[in-house]
Motif scaffolding. Structure first.
Motif, mmCIF file in Angstrom:
data_model
loop_
_atom_site.group_PDB
_atom_site.id
_atom_site.type_symbol
_atom_site.label_atom_id
_atom_site.label_comp_id
_atom_site.label_asym_id
_atom_site.label_seq_id
_atom_site.Cartn_x
_atom_site.Cartn_y
_atom_site.Cartn_z
ATOM 1 N N ALA A 206 0.914 -1.156 -0.083
ATOM 2 C CA ALA A 206 0.017 0.006 0.175
ATOM 3 C C ALA A 206 0.917 1.373 0.204
ATOM 4 C CB ALA A 206 -1.094 0.012 1.133
ATOM 5 N N PRO A 210 0.485 3.203 -4.025
ATOM 6 C CA PRO A 210 -0.881 3.591 -3.400
ATOM 7 C C PRO A 210 -1.922 3.677 -4.222
ATOM 8 C CG PRO A 210 0.712 5.459 -3.650
ATOM 9 C CD PRO A 210 1.585 3.955 -3.915
ATOM 10 N N GLN A 211 -1.761 3.570 -5.665
ATOM 11 C CA GLN A 211 -2.833 3.433 -6.486
ATOM 12 C C GLN A 211 -3.798 2.245 -6.507
ATOM 13 O OE1 GLN A 211 0.448 3.580 -7.199
ATOM 14 N NE2 GLN A 211 0.896 2.247 -8.798
ATOM 15 N N MET A 212 -3.032 1.285 -5.847
ATOM 16 C CA MET A 212 -3.907 0.079 -5.879
ATOM 17 C C MET A 212 -4.537 0.184 -4.637
ATOM 18 S SD MET A 212 -0.789 -2.716 -6.640
ATOM 19 C CE MET A 212 -1.916 -4.126 -6.729
ATOM 20 N N ASN A 213 -5.941 -0.394 -4.726
ATOM 21 C CA ASN A 213 -7.048 -0.548 -3.636
ATOM 22 C C ASN A 213 -6.748 -1.984 -2.787
ATOM 23 O OD1 ASN A 213 -9.104 -0.580 -1.994
ATOM 24 N ND2 ASN A 213 -10.546 -0.445 -3.471
ATOM 25 N N MET A 214 -5.872 -1.696 -1.960
ATOM 26 C CA MET A 214 -5.460 -3.012 -1.218
ATOM 27 C C MET A 214 -6.672 -3.574 -0.321
ATOM 28 S SD MET A 214 -2.535 -3.677 -1.698
ATOM 29 C CE MET A 214 -1.365 -2.925 -2.765
ATOM 30 N N PHE A 215 -7.683 -2.802 -0.181
ATOM 31 C CA PHE A 215 -8.754 -3.470 0.594
ATOM 32 C C PHE A 215 -9.303 -4.187 -0.253
ATOM 33 C CE2 PHE A 215 -13.251 -3.271 1.705
ATOM 34 C CZ PHE A 215 -13.270 -3.939 3.048
ATOM 35 N N ALA A 216 -9.740 -4.220 -1.543
ATOM 36 C CA ALA A 216 -10.315 -4.866 -2.378
ATOM 37 C C ALA A 216 -9.546 -6.172 -2.635
ATOM 38 C CB ALA A 216 -10.788 -4.230 -3.513
ATOM 39 N N VAL A 217 -8.178 -5.724 -2.858
ATOM 40 C CA VAL A 217 -7.347 -6.942 -3.146
ATOM 41 C C VAL A 217 -6.963 -8.055 -2.000
ATOM 42 C CG1 VAL A 217 -4.956 -7.607 -4.147
ATOM 43 C CG2 VAL A 217 -6.231 -5.567 -4.871
#
Length: 260
Positions: A206, A210-217
């Motif tokens: 994360a 930071p552009q990745m949605n770690m909650f969804a992944v």
């Protein structure tokens, strides 16, 4: 020669045996499962009480002065059987506790289901482990040990001979709560350690991306990794069952010590 001739006094003695056995069968693991028909429980209790009535000697005459004192004797025998069965049955909550923690770690905490054996809402992992432990209880003849423990109580806690040491019983419950946490976290440890490492990796990712949605992944990754660890650690079930059965034996012995 088997003689089942009853008099008024011996029939009262038989009823006291039946009360303790029926109370035990009602709550004990395997014997008291809710999906077992009530007729089977009643028939098994009566048959076992008949055998114990023939085996237990001498048959002492119950001494009481009225209906109230007789009711107290019945209540005492019922509590004795319930405590012995409860001491064995309560140990199943260890695996239920572990299952809830595992479901919370891998993201299945909201997917509860109704367990007909306990008549409560329980998690998927806890229900699965509970059935596995019950199967191992039958395979390892642990249900024979529980039944022998009830029969052996008549040698040290005869009919109308129970003297409840509530301080000792309270100390037994405190000891059990401590063991529940220790054994429960031993069972959860592989999932907990893997989840902690995975959370650290997701936290680093994360920060790096930071552009990745770690909650969804992270939700999908946790479920996949968690189910993989459950599949790999299924071979530890015999060791898990040995922890629970050892605690079950210790609880039964400690509860019986608190009744004489």
């Amino acid at each position: 020669m088997v003689n089942y001739a009853f008099t008024l006094y011996t029939f009262e003695y038989f009823l006291m045996i039946l009360v303790r056995v029926a109370s035990f069968v009602f709550i004990a693991p395997f014997f008291g499962m809710s999906n077992t028909p009530a007729r089977v429980k009643i028939g098994f209790s009566a048959f076992l009480a008949l055998i114990l009535y023939q085996v237990i000697l001498p048959k002492e005459v119950l001494e009481y002065s009225g209906v109230i004192e007789f009711a107290i004797i019945v209540l005492r025998e019922g509590i004795t059987g319930l405590l012995i069965g409860f001491a064995a049955n309560i140990c199943n909550s260890i695996i239920v506790f572990s299952g809830k923690v595992i479901d919370m770690e891998i993201g299945l905490a909201m997917a509860n289901m109704y367990d007909p054996t306990t008549k409560t809402q329980s998690g998927l992992t806890g229900t699965m482990y509970n059935y596995f432990i019950m199967l191992l209880l039958i395979v390892t003849d642990m249900h024979h040990y529980i039944l022998r423990a009830l029969i052996d109580t008549y040698q040290i806690v005869p009919v109308n001979g129970a003297v409840f040491d509530w301080e000792h019983l309270m100390a037994t419950m405190v000891m059990y709560i401590t063991d529940l946490m220790v054994i429960g976290f031993r069972i959860v440890l592989p999932i907990f350690a893997t989840s902690m490492i995975l959370n650290c990796i997701l936290g680093i990712m994360a920060k790096v991306a930071p552009q990745m949605n770690m909650f969804a992944v992270g939700m999908q990754i946790k479920i996949i990794v968690g189910l993989t660890i459950l599949f790999l650690t299924i071979v530890l079930l015999p060791d898990i069952s040995s922890f629970i059965f050892r605690e079950m034996k210790k609880m039964i012995v400690s509860v019986i010590k608190g009744m004489y």
